[in-house]
Scaffold this motif. Structure first.
Motif, PDB file in Angstrom:
ATOM      1  N   VAL A   1     -84.154  69.547 -83.656  1.00 46.92           N
ATOM      2  CA  VAL A   1     -83.749  70.912 -83.305  1.00 46.92           C
ATOM      3  C   VAL A   1     -84.860  71.912 -83.671  1.00 46.92           C
ATOM      4  O   VAL A   1     -84.669  72.875 -84.410  1.00 46.92           O
ATOM      5  CB  VAL A   1     -82.390  71.312 -83.952  1.00 46.92           C
ATOM      6  CG1 VAL A   1     -81.651  72.307 -83.046  1.00 46.92           C
ATOM      7  CG2 VAL A   1     -81.485  70.122 -84.208  1.00 46.92           C
TER       8      VAL A   1
ATOM      9  N   ASN B   1     -75.638  72.638 -85.748  1.00 47.00           N
ATOM     10  CA  ASN B   1     -74.487  71.761 -85.919  1.00 47.00           C
ATOM     11  C   ASN B   1     -74.880  70.501 -86.699  1.00 47.00           C
ATOM     12  O   ASN B   1     -75.747  69.744 -86.263  1.00 47.00           O
ATOM     13  CB  ASN B   1     -73.972  71.400 -84.522  1.00 47.00           C
ATOM     14  CG  ASN B   1     -72.678  70.641 -84.555  1.00 47.00           C
ATOM     15  OD1 ASN B   1     -72.359  69.979 -85.540  1.00 47.00           O
ATOM     16  ND2 ASN B   1     -71.929  70.734 -83.463  1.00 47.00           N
TER      17      ASN B   1
ATOM     18  N   GLY C   1     -82.309  65.407 -81.613  1.00 50.78           N
ATOM     19  CA  GLY C   1     -83.612  65.444 -82.272  1.00 50.78           C
ATOM     20  C   GLY C   1     -83.622  66.369 -83.479  1.00 50.78           C
ATOM     21  O   GLY C   1     -82.577  66.630 -84.095  1.00 50.78           O
TER      22      GLY C   1
ATOM     23  N   THR D   1     -86.423  62.555 -86.467  1.00 53.45           N
ATOM     24  CA  THR D   1     -87.855  62.646 -86.754  1.00 53.45           C
ATOM     25  C   THR D   1     -88.607  63.118 -85.507  1.00 53.45           C
ATOM     26  O   THR D   1     -88.160  62.886 -84.384  1.00 53.45           O
ATOM     27  CB  THR D   1     -88.405  61.262 -87.149  1.00 53.45           C
ATOM     28  OG1 THR D   1     -87.907  60.296 -86.214  1.00 53.45           O
ATOM     29  CG2 THR D   1     -87.972  60.865 -88.554  1.00 53.45           C
TER      30      THR D   1
ATOM     31  N   ARG E   1     -86.381  74.340 -82.131  1.00 54.13           N
ATOM     32  CA  ARG E   1     -86.263  75.780 -81.867  1.00 54.13           C
ATOM     33  C   ARG E   1     -85.545  76.488 -83.022  1.00 54.13           C
ATOM     34  O   ARG E   1     -85.945  77.567 -83.463  1.00 54.13           O
ATOM     35  CB  ARG E   1     -85.496  76.007 -80.560  1.00 54.13           C
ATOM     36  CG  ARG E   1     -85.790  77.331 -79.880  1.00 54.13           C
ATOM     37  CD  ARG E   1     -85.012  77.488 -78.588  1.00 54.13           C
ATOM     38  NE  ARG E   1     -83.568  77.524 -78.806  1.00 54.13           N
ATOM     39  CZ  ARG E   1     -82.893  78.615 -79.168  1.00 54.13           C
ATOM     40  NH1 ARG E   1     -83.521  79.766 -79.351  1.00 54.13           N
ATOM     41  NH2 ARG E   1     -81.579  78.570 -79.338  1.00 54.13           N
ATOM     42  N   HIS E   2     -84.483  75.868 -83.549  1.00 53.18           N
ATOM     43  CA  HIS E   2     -83.757  76.460 -84.678  1.00 53.18           C
ATOM     44  C   HIS E   2     -84.637  76.484 -85.935  1.00 53.18           C
ATOM     45  O   HIS E   2     -84.578  77.413 -86.724  1.00 53.18           O
ATOM     46  CB  HIS E   2     -82.474  75.664 -84.972  1.00 53.18           C
ATOM     47  CG  HIS E   2     -81.474  75.700 -83.857  1.00 53.18           C
ATOM     48  ND1 HIS E   2     -80.123  75.505 -84.055  1.00 53.18           N
ATOM     49  CD2 HIS E   2     -81.616  75.908 -82.519  1.00 53.18           C
ATOM     50  CE1 HIS E   2     -79.485  75.592 -82.904  1.00 53.18           C
ATOM     51  NE2 HIS E   2     -80.376  75.826 -81.950  1.00 53.18           N
TER      52      HIS E   2
ATOM     53  N   THR F   1     -91.266  62.799 -82.709  1.00 53.63           N
ATOM     54  CA  THR F   1     -92.147  61.857 -82.030  1.00 53.63           C
ATOM     55  C   THR F   1     -93.349  62.664 -81.561  1.00 53.63           C
ATOM     56  O   THR F   1     -93.203  63.569 -80.738  1.00 53.63           O
ATOM     57  CB  THR F   1     -91.452  61.211 -80.811  1.00 53.63           C
ATOM     58  OG1 THR F   1     -90.318  60.489 -81.295  1.00 53.63           O
ATOM     59  CG2 THR F   1     -92.376  60.264 -80.072  1.00 53.63           C
TER      60      THR F   1
HETATM   61  P1  NAP Z   1     -83.320  68.368 -79.871  1.00 59.96           P
HETATM   62  O1  NAP Z   1     -83.717  68.424 -81.270  1.00 59.96           O
HETATM   63  O2  NAP Z   1     -82.288  67.344 -79.525  1.00 59.96           O
HETATM   64  O3  NAP Z   1     -82.788  69.814 -79.444  1.00 59.96           O
HETATM   65  C1  NAP Z   1     -82.746  70.270 -78.108  1.00 59.96           C
HETATM   66  C2  NAP Z   1     -81.797  71.443 -78.009  1.00 59.96           C
HETATM   67  O4  NAP Z   1     -80.461  70.956 -78.030  1.00 59.96           O
HETATM   68  C3  NAP Z   1     -81.884  72.419 -79.168  1.00 59.96           C
HETATM   69  O5  NAP Z   1     -82.892  73.358 -78.997  1.00 59.96           O
HETATM   70  C4  NAP Z   1     -80.490  73.009 -79.176  1.00 59.96           C
HETATM   71  O6  NAP Z   1     -80.302  73.912 -78.100  1.00 59.96           O
HETATM   72  C5  NAP Z   1     -79.638  71.783 -78.836  1.00 59.96           C
HETATM   73  N1  NAP Z   1     -79.264  71.017 -80.044  1.00 59.96           N
HETATM   74  C6  NAP Z   1     -79.623  69.734 -80.339  1.00 59.96           C
HETATM   75  N2  NAP Z   1     -79.080  69.362 -81.495  1.00 59.96           N
HETATM   76  C7  NAP Z   1     -78.383  70.420 -81.951  1.00 59.96           C
HETATM   77  C8  NAP Z   1     -77.604  70.660 -83.114  1.00 59.96           C
HETATM   78  N3  NAP Z   1     -77.446  69.716 -84.049  1.00 59.96           N
HETATM   79  N4  NAP Z   1     -77.007  71.861 -83.267  1.00 59.96           N
HETATM   80  C9  NAP Z   1     -77.154  72.812 -82.346  1.00 59.96           C
HETATM   81  N5  NAP Z   1     -77.882  72.656 -81.208  1.00 59.96           N
HETATM   82  C10 NAP Z   1     -78.483  71.470 -81.025  1.00 59.96           C
HETATM   83  O7  NAP Z   1     -84.567  68.119 -78.943  1.00 59.96           O
HETATM   84  P2  NAP Z   1     -86.010  68.832 -78.954  1.00 59.96           P
HETATM   85  O8  NAP Z   1     -85.939  70.164 -79.592  1.00 59.96           O
HETATM   86  O9  NAP Z   1     -86.441  68.692 -77.569  1.00 59.96           O
HETATM   87  O10 NAP Z   1     -86.888  67.886 -79.825  1.00 59.96           O
HETATM   88  C11 NAP Z   1     -87.313  68.230 -81.132  1.00 59.96           C
HETATM   89  C12 NAP Z   1     -87.971  67.023 -81.756  1.00 59.96           C
HETATM   90  O11 NAP Z   1     -87.006  66.004 -81.936  1.00 59.96           O
HETATM   91  C13 NAP Z   1     -89.085  66.436 -80.916  1.00 59.96           C
HETATM   92  O12 NAP Z   1     -90.259  66.382 -81.700  1.00 59.96           O
HETATM   93  C14 NAP Z   1     -88.605  65.036 -80.572  1.00 59.96           C
HETATM   94  O13 NAP Z   1     -89.658  64.109 -80.640  1.00 59.96           O
HETATM   95  C15 NAP Z   1     -87.588  64.754 -81.634  1.00 59.96           C
HETATM   96  N6  NAP Z   1     -86.492  63.831 -81.275  1.00 59.96           N
HETATM   97  C16 NAP Z   1     -86.133  62.913 -82.217  1.00 59.96           C
HETATM   98  C17 NAP Z   1     -85.071  62.065 -82.004  1.00 59.96           C
HETATM   99  C18 NAP Z   1     -84.697  61.099 -83.076  1.00 59.96           C
HETATM  100  O14 NAP Z   1     -85.295  61.084 -84.134  1.00 59.96           O
HETATM  101  N7  NAP Z   1     -83.713  60.280 -82.847  1.00 59.96           N
HETATM  102  C19 NAP Z   1     -84.360  62.141 -80.805  1.00 59.96           C
HETATM  103  C20 NAP Z   1     -84.725  63.108 -79.860  1.00 59.96           C
HETATM  104  C21 NAP Z   1     -85.806  63.949 -80.104  1.00 59.96           C
HETATM  105  P3  NAP Z   1     -80.551  75.502 -78.248  1.00 59.96           P
HETATM  106  O15 NAP Z   1     -81.977  75.656 -78.616  1.00 59.96           O
HETATM  107  O16 NAP Z   1     -80.219  75.974 -76.881  1.00 59.96           O
HETATM  108  O17 NAP Z   1     -79.639  76.009 -79.314  1.00 59.96           O
END
Ligand code: NAP
Ligand code: MG
Length: 399
Positions: free
Chosen positions: A310, A326, A308, A75, A312-313, A77
């Motif tokens: 993801v 993934n 999180g 989700t 950007r994707h 944050t």
């Molecule tokens: P993220 O979703 O963890 O992704 C960060 C980067 O890590 C992505 O851009 C991607 O890199 C790579 N990545 C993460 N998971 C991936 C997957 N399943 N498959 C492929 N690549 C993956 O973190 P974020 O983009 O900084 O945060 C997005 C949102 O998630 C924020 O709003 C944050 O609040 C939320 N968040 C939620 C939780 C939770 O609910 N537990 C935890 C953390 C963050 P590339 O772009 O280089 O491909």
């Protein structure tokens, strides 16, 4: 083929962005063809949190207390940018924080180990699960900037009117800094019990470490509480299960973890867990291969991926571009929850299904079919890099 029956529903917490899209594919293509899926559905997507004044998050945690097992999608944050993007009336708190506060749990993070994605540490053969104490210490501190000469003291004023206790932190000759931190016996005891229970549950040794030689009262209290609870409530069950509780100093633990072959749970104080979980997950290869489960001392379980939404994707997806996201950690959140539900309800077919889905996922990667994040780091030659949906389809074919 008859579908596998469920008796008690899972608490289903839907989420945001790319993981919300994956969520639906996993349900429709990997679970519902085989299982007569029963869930109580809560939409924790940011729009619905805004619409309900975040009540939906609270309701989902309360449902978890009633039903015992939840599976959660990642989700958002909210931060300043999200306030604007979603036109929010408030900067809603992190759902994970809200749920954790209601369930009073400890978070266990474990990597999914597959052939072809080698850990950076050569000796590691099995997963290392990190349990982080999520209360107090530097995360709930009080800090002062000391402008010049003077004295900083700790003062305890008993609520029952007893004698005040004072201790000098430092007599400053000039400028500096000071910090007050705290923790609670109850919180440490919950953390200890959650860790011991999870070790029994997953049949792995439990390690715990602090700096008790230097911090003779504060860290020592953690060591003592763990030791007392272990002796009084867990020693016999650990002996029966053939697993060990092992306490050492934090620096010794770090050295031993690196030399180990893995296959244990490492309980960490709040700061150690914050730092070490990032180190361990990176060293195992990928954040996208890390699962996470919140275990409460009362025996409630909430499973999710450690990554999180993801973002950007998701924006690429919205723009009509192909993504290669993934889904492994989200699949394992589902299998963790289904397997726990099956265990609690004595449905061996459901437990078996969960293990088959995990195996099909691992086999898919080990056969060379993987998403871009893994294709970039695999030791396999000529992996076939597939898009988000085709990866899930490849697992479905194996199922
Ligand atoms: P993220 O979703 O963890 O992704 C960060 C980067 O890590 C992505 O851009 C991607 O890199 C790579 N990545 C993460 N998971 C991936 C997957 N399943 N498959 C492929 N690549 C993956 O973190 P974020 O983009 O900084 O945060 C997005 C949102 O998630 C924020 O709003 C944050 O609040 C939320 N968040 C939620 C939780 C939770 O609910 N537990 C935890 C953390 C963050 P590339 O772009 O280089 O491909
Ligand atoms: Mg961290």
């Amino acid at each position: 083929m008859a579908k596998i029956r469920m008796t008690t529903p899972l608490v289903e917490m839907d989420g945001d962005e790319m993981t919300r899209i994956i969520w639906k594919m996993i349900k429709e293509e990997l679970i519902e063809p085989f299982v007569d899926l029963k869930t109580e559905y809560f939409d924790l997507g940011l729009k619905e949190r805004e619409r309900t004044g975040d009540q939906v998050t609270i309701d989902s945690a309360e449902a978890t207390k009633r039903l015992g097992v939840a599976v959660k999608c990642a989700t958002i944050t909210p931060n300043a940018a999200r306030m604007e993007e979603y036109n929010l009336s408030q900067m809603w708190k992190s759902p994970n924080g809200t749920i954790r506060a209601i369930l009073d749990g400890t978070v266990f993070r474990a990597p999914i180990v597959v052939k072809g994605i080698e850990p950076y540490v050569r000796t590691w053969k099995k997963p290392i699960t990190i349990a982080r104490h999520a209360y107090g210490d530097v995360y709930k501190n009080m800090e002062l900037r000391i402008p010049g000469a003077g004295k900083v003291e700790l003062v305890y004023t008993p609520a029952d009117g007893g004698d005040e206790v004072r201790a000098t932190v430092h007599e400053y000759a000039g400028a500096g800094i000071a910090q007050g931190i705290h923790n609670l016996d109850d919180s440490i005891a919950s953390f200890a019990r959650a860790s011991f229970n999870y070790a029994l549950d997953t049949h792995q040794d439990l390690w715990f470490a602090t700096k008790d030689t230097i911090s003779k009262t504060y860290d020592h209290r953690f060591k003592d509480i763990f030791a007392e609870i272990f002796a009084a409530e867990y020693k016999e069950r650990f002996d029966e299960a053939g697993i060990e509780y092992f306490y050492t100093l934090i620096d010794d633990a770090v050295a031993r973890v690196i030399r180990s072959e893995g296959g244990f749970i490492w309980a960490c104080k709040n700061y150690d867990g914050d730092v070490m979980s990032d180190m361990v997950s990176t060293a195992f290869g990928s954040l996208a291969m890390m699962t996470s489960v919140l275990v409460s001392p009362k025996g409630y379980y909430e499973y999710e991926a450690a990554h999180g939404t993801v973002q950007r994707h998701y924006y690429k997806h919205l723009a009509g571009e192909e993504t290669s996201t993934n889904s492994v950690a989200t699949i394992f959140a589902w299998t963790g929850a289904l397997s726990k539900r099956g265990e609690l309800d004595q449905l061996p077919e459901l437990v078996d299904f969960a293990h088959r889905l995990e195996q099909a996922t691992i086999n898919t990667i080990e056969s060379g079919i993987m998403t871009g994040d893994l294709a970039a780091i695999t030791s396999m030659e000529n992996p076939s890099r597939v898009n988000t949906h085709d990866f899930i389809r490849a697992i479905a074919e194996r199922m």
